[in-house]
Scaffold this motif. Structure first.
Motif, PDB file in Angstrom:
ATOM      1  N   HIS A  16       0.857  -1.188   0.000  1.00 28.83           N
ATOM      2  CA  HIS A  16       0.000   0.000   0.000  1.00 28.83           C
ATOM      3  C   HIS A  16       0.897   1.244   0.000  1.00 28.83           C
ATOM      4  CE1 HIS A  16      -3.888  -2.061   1.017  1.00 28.83           C
ATOM      5  NE2 HIS A  16      -3.022  -2.996   1.364  1.00 28.83           N
ATOM      6  N   VAL A  17       0.965   1.934  -1.130  1.00 29.20           N
ATOM      7  CA  VAL A  17       1.751   3.163  -1.267  1.00 29.20           C
ATOM      8  C   VAL A  17       0.783   4.333  -1.150  1.00 29.20           C
ATOM      9  CG1 VAL A  17       3.250   4.513  -2.770  1.00 29.20           C
ATOM     10  CG2 VAL A  17       3.424   2.009  -2.746  1.00 29.20           C
ATOM     11  N   THR A  18       0.962   5.134  -0.107  1.00 30.57           N
ATOM     12  CA  THR A  18      -0.001   6.202   0.178  1.00 30.57           C
ATOM     13  C   THR A  18       0.701   7.547   0.245  1.00 30.57           C
ATOM     14  OG1 THR A  18      -1.234   4.601   1.533  1.00 30.57           O
ATOM     15  CG2 THR A  18      -1.879   6.919   1.694  1.00 30.57           C
ATOM     16  N   PHE A  19       0.149   8.538  -0.445  1.00 31.57           N
ATOM     17  CA  PHE A  19       0.643   9.907  -0.352  1.00 31.57           C
ATOM     18  C   PHE A  19      -0.001  10.527   0.880  1.00 31.57           C
ATOM     19  CE2 PHE A  19       0.725   9.971  -5.305  1.00 31.57           C
ATOM     20  CZ  PHE A  19       1.711   8.999  -5.291  1.00 31.57           C
ATOM     21  N   VAL A  20       0.825  10.958   1.818  1.00 31.74           N
ATOM     22  CA  VAL A  20       0.311  11.291   3.153  1.00 31.74           C
ATOM     23  C   VAL A  20       0.612  12.729   3.574  1.00 31.74           C
ATOM     24  CG1 VAL A  20       0.211   8.934   4.039  1.00 31.74           C
ATOM     25  CG2 VAL A  20       2.375  10.183   4.143  1.00 31.74           C
ATOM     26  N   GLN A  21       0.527  13.662   2.637  1.00 30.11           N
ATOM     27  CA  GLN A  21       0.611  15.077   2.987  1.00 30.11           C
ATOM     28  C   GLN A  21      -0.647  15.791   2.482  1.00 30.11           C
ATOM     29  OE1 GLN A  21       4.485  16.506   1.540  1.00 30.11           O
ATOM     30  NE2 GLN A  21       5.267  16.247   3.604  1.00 30.11           N
ATOM     31  N   PRO A  22      -1.813  15.380   2.976  1.00 24.96           N
ATOM     32  CA  PRO A  22      -3.069  15.933   2.451  1.00 24.96           C
ATOM     33  C   PRO A  22      -3.220  17.422   2.679  1.00 24.96           C
ATOM     34  CG  PRO A  22      -3.457  14.689   4.474  1.00 24.96           C
ATOM     35  CD  PRO A  22      -2.048  14.401   4.054  1.00 24.96           C
ATOM     36  N   GLU A  23      -2.669  17.927   3.780  1.00 21.03           N
ATOM     37  CA  GLU A  23      -2.817  19.348   4.074  1.00 21.03           C
ATOM     38  C   GLU A  23      -2.064  20.206   3.058  1.00 21.03           C
ATOM     39  OE1 GLU A  23       0.992  18.029   5.710  1.00 21.03           O
ATOM     40  OE2 GLU A  23      -1.039  17.206   5.751  1.00 21.03           O
ATOM     41  N   ARG A  24      -1.092  19.624   2.350  1.00 19.29           N
ATOM     42  CA  ARG A  24      -0.325  20.333   1.321  1.00 19.29           C
ATOM     43  C   ARG A  24      -0.791  19.964  -0.084  1.00 19.29           C
ATOM     44  NH1 ARG A  24       5.496  19.135   1.315  1.00 19.29           N
ATOM     45  NH2 ARG A  24       5.603  21.046   0.082  1.00 19.29           N
ATOM     46  N   GLY A  25      -1.702  19.025  -0.192  1.00 18.97           N
ATOM     47  CA  GLY A  25      -2.164  18.583  -1.496  1.00 18.97           C
ATOM     48  C   GLY A  25      -1.267  17.539  -2.131  1.00 18.97           C
ATOM     49  N   ASN A  26      -0.447  16.859  -1.301  1.00 19.31           N
ATOM     50  CA  ASN A  26       0.471  15.820  -1.800  1.00 19.31           C
ATOM     51  C   ASN A  26       1.305  16.313  -2.984  1.00 19.31           C
ATOM     52  OD1 ASN A  26      -0.593  13.784   0.047  1.00 19.31           O
ATOM     53  ND2 ASN A  26      -2.409  13.793  -1.259  1.00 19.31           N
ATOM     54  N   PRO A  27       2.067  17.397  -2.797  1.00 18.89           N
ATOM     55  CA  PRO A  27       2.814  17.980  -3.916  1.00 18.89           C
ATOM     56  C   PRO A  27       4.070  17.176  -4.253  1.00 18.89           C
ATOM     57  CG  PRO A  27       3.353  19.129  -1.904  1.00 18.89           C
ATOM     58  CD  PRO A  27       2.280  18.146  -1.543  1.00 18.89           C
ATOM     59  N   PHE A  28       4.512  17.325  -5.489  1.00 16.30           N
ATOM     60  CA  PHE A  28       5.764  16.723  -5.929  1.00 16.30           C
ATOM     61  C   PHE A  28       6.891  17.716  -5.625  1.00 16.30           C
ATOM     62  CE2 PHE A  28       4.662  13.303  -9.261  1.00 16.30           C
ATOM     63  CZ  PHE A  28       3.484  12.966  -8.606  1.00 16.30           C
ATOM     64  N   ASP A  29       7.684  17.429  -4.610  1.00 15.42           N
ATOM     65  CA  ASP A  29       8.874  18.206  -4.316  1.00 15.42           C
ATOM     66  C   ASP A  29      10.019  17.225  -4.085  1.00 15.42           C
ATOM     67  OD1 ASP A  29       8.335  17.141  -1.796  1.00 15.42           O
ATOM     68  OD2 ASP A  29       7.813  19.060  -0.877  1.00 15.42           O
ATOM     69  N   CYS A  71       9.745  28.093  -7.088  1.00 17.19           N
ATOM     70  CA  CYS A  71      10.102  29.511  -7.232  1.00 17.19           C
ATOM     71  C   CYS A  71      10.991  30.031  -6.105  1.00 17.19           C
ATOM     72  CB  CYS A  71       8.834  30.360  -7.342  1.00 17.19           C
ATOM     73  SG  CYS A  71       7.859  30.469  -5.835  1.00 17.19           S
ATOM     74  N   SER A  72      11.510  29.147  -5.282  1.00 16.35           N
ATOM     75  CA  SER A  72      12.301  29.608  -4.131  1.00 16.35           C
ATOM     76  C   SER A  72      13.706  30.070  -4.505  1.00 16.35           C
ATOM     77  CB  SER A  72      12.408  28.490  -3.086  1.00 16.35           C
ATOM     78  OG  SER A  72      13.061  27.354  -3.628  1.00 16.35           O
ATOM     79  N   ASP A  73      14.259  29.545  -5.619  1.00 14.50           N
ATOM     80  CA  ASP A  73      15.619  29.941  -6.017  1.00 14.50           C
ATOM     81  C   ASP A  73      15.768  29.700  -7.518  1.00 14.50           C
ATOM     82  OD1 ASP A  73      18.422  30.056  -6.555  1.00 14.50           O
ATOM     83  OD2 ASP A  73      18.826  29.730  -4.427  1.00 14.50           O
ATOM     84  N   ARG A  74      15.691  30.775  -8.308  1.00  8.82           N
ATOM     85  CA  ARG A  74      15.729  30.624  -9.767  1.00  8.82           C
ATOM     86  C   ARG A  74      17.045  30.036 -10.252  1.00  8.82           C
ATOM     87  NH1 ARG A  74      14.509  35.289 -14.379  1.00  8.82           N
ATOM     88  NH2 ARG A  74      14.747  33.873 -16.183  1.00  8.82           N
ATOM     89  N   GLU A  75      18.149  30.472  -9.667  1.00  7.76           N
ATOM     90  CA  GLU A  75      19.455  30.001 -10.132  1.00  7.76           C
ATOM     91  C   GLU A  75      19.637  28.508  -9.900  1.00  7.76           C
ATOM     92  OE1 GLU A  75      24.229  30.910  -9.463  1.00  7.76           O
ATOM     93  OE2 GLU A  75      22.714  32.283  -8.648  1.00  7.76           O
ATOM     94  N   LEU A  76      19.151  28.021  -8.773  1.00  9.50           N
ATOM     95  CA  LEU A  76      19.327  26.607  -8.438  1.00  9.50           C
ATOM     96  C   LEU A  76      18.232  25.705  -9.003  1.00  9.50           C
ATOM     97  CD1 LEU A  76      20.467  26.740  -4.690  1.00  9.50           C
ATOM     98  CD2 LEU A  76      21.873  26.294  -6.714  1.00  9.50           C
ATOM     99  N   LEU A  77      17.181  26.303  -9.584  1.00  9.81           N
ATOM    100  CA  LEU A  77      16.030  25.511 -10.010  1.00  9.81           C
ATOM    101  C   LEU A  77      16.393  24.387 -10.986  1.00  9.81           C
ATOM    102  CD1 LEU A  77      13.032  24.920  -9.957  1.00  9.81           C
ATOM    103  CD2 LEU A  77      12.694  26.726 -11.657  1.00  9.81           C
ATOM    104  N   PRO A  78      17.179  24.625 -12.037  1.00  7.97           N
ATOM    105  CA  PRO A  78      17.507  23.515 -12.937  1.00  7.97           C
ATOM    106  C   PRO A  78      18.208  22.363 -12.214  1.00  7.97           C
ATOM    107  CG  PRO A  78      18.025  25.608 -13.983  1.00  7.97           C
ATOM    108  CD  PRO A  78      17.722  25.911 -12.544  1.00  7.97           C
ATOM    109  N   ARG A  79      19.110  22.678 -11.295  1.00  2.84           N
ATOM    110  CA  ARG A  79      19.797  21.628 -10.537  1.00  2.84           C
ATOM    111  C   ARG A  79      18.810  20.856  -9.663  1.00  2.84           C
ATOM    112  NH1 ARG A  79      25.477  22.362 -10.087  1.00  2.84           N
ATOM    113  NH2 ARG A  79      26.204  24.246 -11.159  1.00  2.84           N
TER     114      ARG A  79
END
Length: 262
Positions: A16-29, A71-79
């Motif tokens: 059972h694989v469950t996404f468990v951050q419902p308060e954040r909307g289970n975002p991909f980070d 959007c937290s760091d434009r320079e580092l975003l590609p990395r």
């Protein structure tokens, strides 16, 4: 990051694989991608996992990419994206090529990468009220998580272009009609239907299921004679398993085969 983003529980052969951050909307980070990769490897390596059921908690299945993280760091975003997709794409590959069939149950809005996961799954069951939103081009991104591989295979190249380039939202019924999901059930039936399917698969010939999954993956771009050879080798590998030998003996003896995944 004290709270996990992805949780794994193995119960009676089903991972059972469950996404468990419902308060954040289970975002991909980064955390989500890293943990999904970890869980996918465990499902692939743990012989107790004979089927996988992916679900999510909360109001949304997943809101897709975490925009605040992006959007937290434009320079580092590609990395950051290269690191996150390294984990995310490894998770997709491990689920896709594992022996255990993957069932995904979509109960609500699925956005971006979570739609790609829907396309990746061997079986996708959607609640009647679920929706599928492309999202990628809305933020100037291409589809990831295997979307450019799986969308054309599931829905055809024309509908895949419609969905991704025109940034469409599909209802559950549309997603079934186009081929993105296997079936649509009433909202209150989703959990029972998905679990029943995963439990059924967990009682099957797990290693044979893996051979079938990998043959289906190779079929679209493998020449006929090469695919025939892959089939021959795969069926020979199946014949070496205890499940296959015991099933042949059971059928000859007019008994119902029982599989143990070996």
């Amino acid at each position: 990051m004290s709270q996990r983003a992805v949780q794994l529980d193995v119960v009676e052969g089903v991972g059972h694989v469950t996404f468990v951050q419902p308060e954040r909307g289970n975002p991909f980070d980064q955390q989500f991608c890293s943990e999904l990769c970890e869980v996918a490897i465990e499902c692939d390596e743990n012989p107790a996992v004979r089927a996988v059921l992916i679900r999510a908690q909360g109001r949304w299945f997943s809101v897709g990419a975490d925009l605040k993280w992006l959007c937290s760091d434009r320079e580092l975003l590609p990395r950051r994206l290269k690191q996150a997709t390294a984990d995310l794409h490894m998770a997709v590959s491990r689920f896709a090529r594992s022996d255990a069939p993957v069932v995904i149950a979509i109960h609500a809005l699925a956005t971006g990468g979570s739609v790609s996961l829907t396309a990746m799954a061997d079986f996708a069951i959607a609640a009647r009220s679920a929706k599928f939103y492309a999202a990628f081009s809305a933020i100037g991104f291409v589809s990831d998580s295997g979307g450019t591989y799986y969308f054309p295979r599931r829905v055809g190249t024309r509908k895949a272009a419609d969905f991704v380039l025109l940034n469409e939202t599909w209802t559950a019924d549309e997603a079934q009609r186009y081929g993105l999901v296997s079936r649509v059930v009433e909202d209150e039936q989703l959990e029972a239907e998905a679990l029943a399917l995963a439990a059924r698969l967990a009682q099957g010939p797990t290693r044979t299921f893996g051979e079938i999954k990998r043959l289906l993956l190779s079929s679209a771009d493998t020449p006929l004679e090469a695919q025939l050879e892959l089939e021959a080798r795969a069926i020979a590998d199946c014949a070496r398993t205890e499940d296959s030998w015991n099933a042949i003996q059971a059928v000859v003896g007019k008994k119902k085969p029982e599989f143990n995944g070996r």
